[in-house]
Design an enzyme around this catalytic site. Structure first.
Site, PDB file in Angstrom:
ATOM      1  N   ARG A   7      -4.244  -0.041  -5.764  1.00 18.83           N
ATOM      2  CA  ARG A   7      -3.654  -0.638  -6.961  1.00 18.83           C
ATOM      3  C   ARG A   7      -2.939   0.433  -7.771  1.00 18.83           C
ATOM      4  O   ARG A   7      -3.395   1.572  -7.850  1.00 18.83           O
ATOM      5  CB  ARG A   7      -4.734  -1.287  -7.838  1.00 18.83           C
ATOM      6  CG  ARG A   7      -5.327  -2.542  -7.265  1.00 18.83           C
ATOM      7  CD  ARG A   7      -6.423  -3.087  -8.165  1.00 18.83           C
ATOM      8  NE  ARG A   7      -5.926  -3.450  -9.492  1.00 18.83           N
ATOM      9  CZ  ARG A   7      -5.373  -4.621  -9.793  1.00 18.83           C
ATOM     10  NH1 ARG A   7      -5.219  -5.545  -8.857  1.00 18.83           N
ATOM     11  NH2 ARG A   7      -4.966  -4.881 -11.016  1.00 18.83           N
ATOM     12  N   ASN A  23      -3.798  11.847  -6.606  1.00 11.55           N
ATOM     13  CA  ASN A  23      -3.703  10.862  -5.526  1.00 11.55           C
ATOM     14  C   ASN A  23      -3.251  11.567  -4.261  1.00 11.55           C
ATOM     15  O   ASN A  23      -2.432  12.488  -4.307  1.00 11.55           O
ATOM     16  CB  ASN A  23      -2.694   9.767  -5.881  1.00 11.55           C
ATOM     17  CG  ASN A  23      -2.571   8.720  -4.781  1.00 11.55           C
ATOM     18  OD1 ASN A  23      -3.558   8.143  -4.349  1.00 11.55           O
ATOM     19  ND2 ASN A  23      -1.351   8.469  -4.322  1.00 11.55           N
ATOM     20  N   HIS A  74      -1.295  10.769  -0.759  1.00  9.10           N
ATOM     21  CA  HIS A  74      -0.377   9.745  -0.256  1.00  9.10           C
ATOM     22  C   HIS A  74       0.131  10.147   1.117  1.00  9.10           C
ATOM     23  O   HIS A  74       0.526  11.302   1.333  1.00  9.10           O
ATOM     24  CB  HIS A  74       0.803   9.600  -1.220  1.00  9.10           C
ATOM     25  CG  HIS A  74       1.797   8.561  -0.787  1.00  9.10           C
ATOM     26  ND1 HIS A  74       1.549   7.218  -0.853  1.00  9.10           N
ATOM     27  CD2 HIS A  74       3.046   8.683  -0.256  1.00  9.10           C
ATOM     28  CE1 HIS A  74       2.588   6.546  -0.394  1.00  9.10           C
ATOM     29  NE2 HIS A  74       3.507   7.409  -0.019  1.00  9.10           N
ATOM     30  N   SER A 129       0.943  14.114   1.001  1.00  6.18           N
ATOM     31  CA  SER A 129       1.164  14.802  -0.268  1.00  6.18           C
ATOM     32  C   SER A 129       0.006  14.519  -1.214  1.00  6.18           C
ATOM     33  O   SER A 129      -0.544  13.421  -1.222  1.00  6.18           O
ATOM     34  CB  SER A 129       2.461  14.307  -0.942  1.00  6.18           C
ATOM     35  OG  SER A 129       3.572  14.402  -0.083  1.00  6.18           O
ATOM     36  N   GLU A 150       4.268   5.093 -12.750  1.00  2.00           N
ATOM     37  CA  GLU A 150       5.224   4.711 -11.712  1.00  2.00           C
ATOM     38  C   GLU A 150       4.665   5.054 -10.342  1.00  2.00           C
ATOM     39  O   GLU A 150       4.051   6.121 -10.151  1.00  2.00           O
ATOM     40  CB  GLU A 150       6.554   5.442 -11.920  1.00  2.00           C
ATOM     41  CG  GLU A 150       7.629   5.054 -10.919  1.00  2.00           C
ATOM     42  CD  GLU A 150       8.908   5.844 -11.103  1.00  2.00           C
ATOM     43  OE1 GLU A 150       9.749   5.786 -10.188  1.00  2.00           O
ATOM     44  OE2 GLU A 150       9.053   6.515 -12.141  1.00  2.00           O
ATOM     45  N   ASP A 153       3.623   6.453  -7.058  1.00  2.00           N
ATOM     46  CA  ASP A 153       3.785   7.672  -6.252  1.00  2.00           C
ATOM     47  C   ASP A 153       4.895   8.578  -6.771  1.00  2.00           C
ATOM     48  O   ASP A 153       5.618   9.210  -5.990  1.00  2.00           O
ATOM     49  CB  ASP A 153       4.048   7.305  -4.783  1.00  2.00           C
ATOM     50  CG  ASP A 153       2.906   6.526  -4.163  1.00  2.00           C
ATOM     51  OD1 ASP A 153       1.748   6.771  -4.528  1.00  2.00           O
ATOM     52  OD2 ASP A 153       3.176   5.658  -3.317  1.00  2.00           O
TER      53      ASP A 153
END
Length: 214
Positions: free
Chosen positions: A90, A106, A108, A135, A142, A144
């Site tokens: 989410r 995060n 990714h 990454s 916004e 990523d």
């Protein structure tokens, strides 16, 4: 200093397991103080004791803001130094991100800014990319789009399909995330004015990890 990690996850939690293994091995000076999920059946939750688990179904809330507020309250109650998203599916709202400003990371599965969002491996194959990877970045509202701290890349093989490529990217995700968390535990990582800082110096390009050609 042992840092406190709140983990957000929606799926299997293999990166969470890598964190737990590193802590157990003494190679990461951290403590997982909670695992939080939008999916009560997420396998990641089973990797920690029940006392550390929090999960709610977003559909049980009146709206997205209400869910985000409940999640933020639960995360705050665990008093984390860092909030780490590992396969959390989410988008975190602006209020959540602001509450933990500069402390949300995060991982990714792409070489950002390429392939934000989903289906990154298939998109890399369709584009004919020679390199793909993962990454770690700071989280902003916004998708990523936050400052990238570090990346690891692998060569795309002619025989790769999306599943094979995903499996090989996962093998570099774990050391990449642990590398960044190591910077955090050492007090070397920060965010300022939308930029990632290591040792107080702005990163103009992401920190690399050694290339893995396989």
């Amino acid at each position: 200093m042992t840092i406190r990690l709140a983990i957000l996850a929606s799926g299997r939690g293999s990166n969470l397991q890598a964190i737990l293994d590193a802590i157990a091995a003494g190679t990461l000076d951290a403590r997982v103080v909670g695992v939080f999920s939008d999916r009560p059946d997420a396998q990641a939750l089973q990797r920690v004791p029940e006392a550390l688990r929090w999960s709610r179904t977003p559909k049980s809330f009146a709206n997205r803001a209400a869910f985000d507020a409940a999640l933020a309250d639960a995360v705050a109650a665990s008093a984390p130094d860092w909030v780490v998203c590992v396969g959390y599916m989410r988008i975190l709202g602006a209020a959540f991100v602001q509450r933990f400003h500069g402390r949300v990371l995060n991982i990714h599965p792409s070489l950002l800014p390429k392939y934000k969002g989903l289906h990154t491996h298939q998109r890399a194959l369709e584009a004919g990319d020679a390199w793909h990877g993962a990454s770690v970045h700071f989280v902003v509202p916004e998708l990523d789009a936050g400052a990238v701290i570090a990346q690891a890349r692998i060569a795309v093989e002619p025989t790769d399909d999306a599943d094979a490529l995903a499996a090989r990217v996962l093998t570099v995700e774990h050391p990449l995330l642990l590398h960044v968390l190591g910077l955090a535990t050492a007090g070397r990582l920060a965010e300022s004015a939308g930029h990632a800082l290591v040792d107080g110096q702005r990163l103009y390009t992401p920190l690399p990890l050694p290339l893995n050609p396989t």
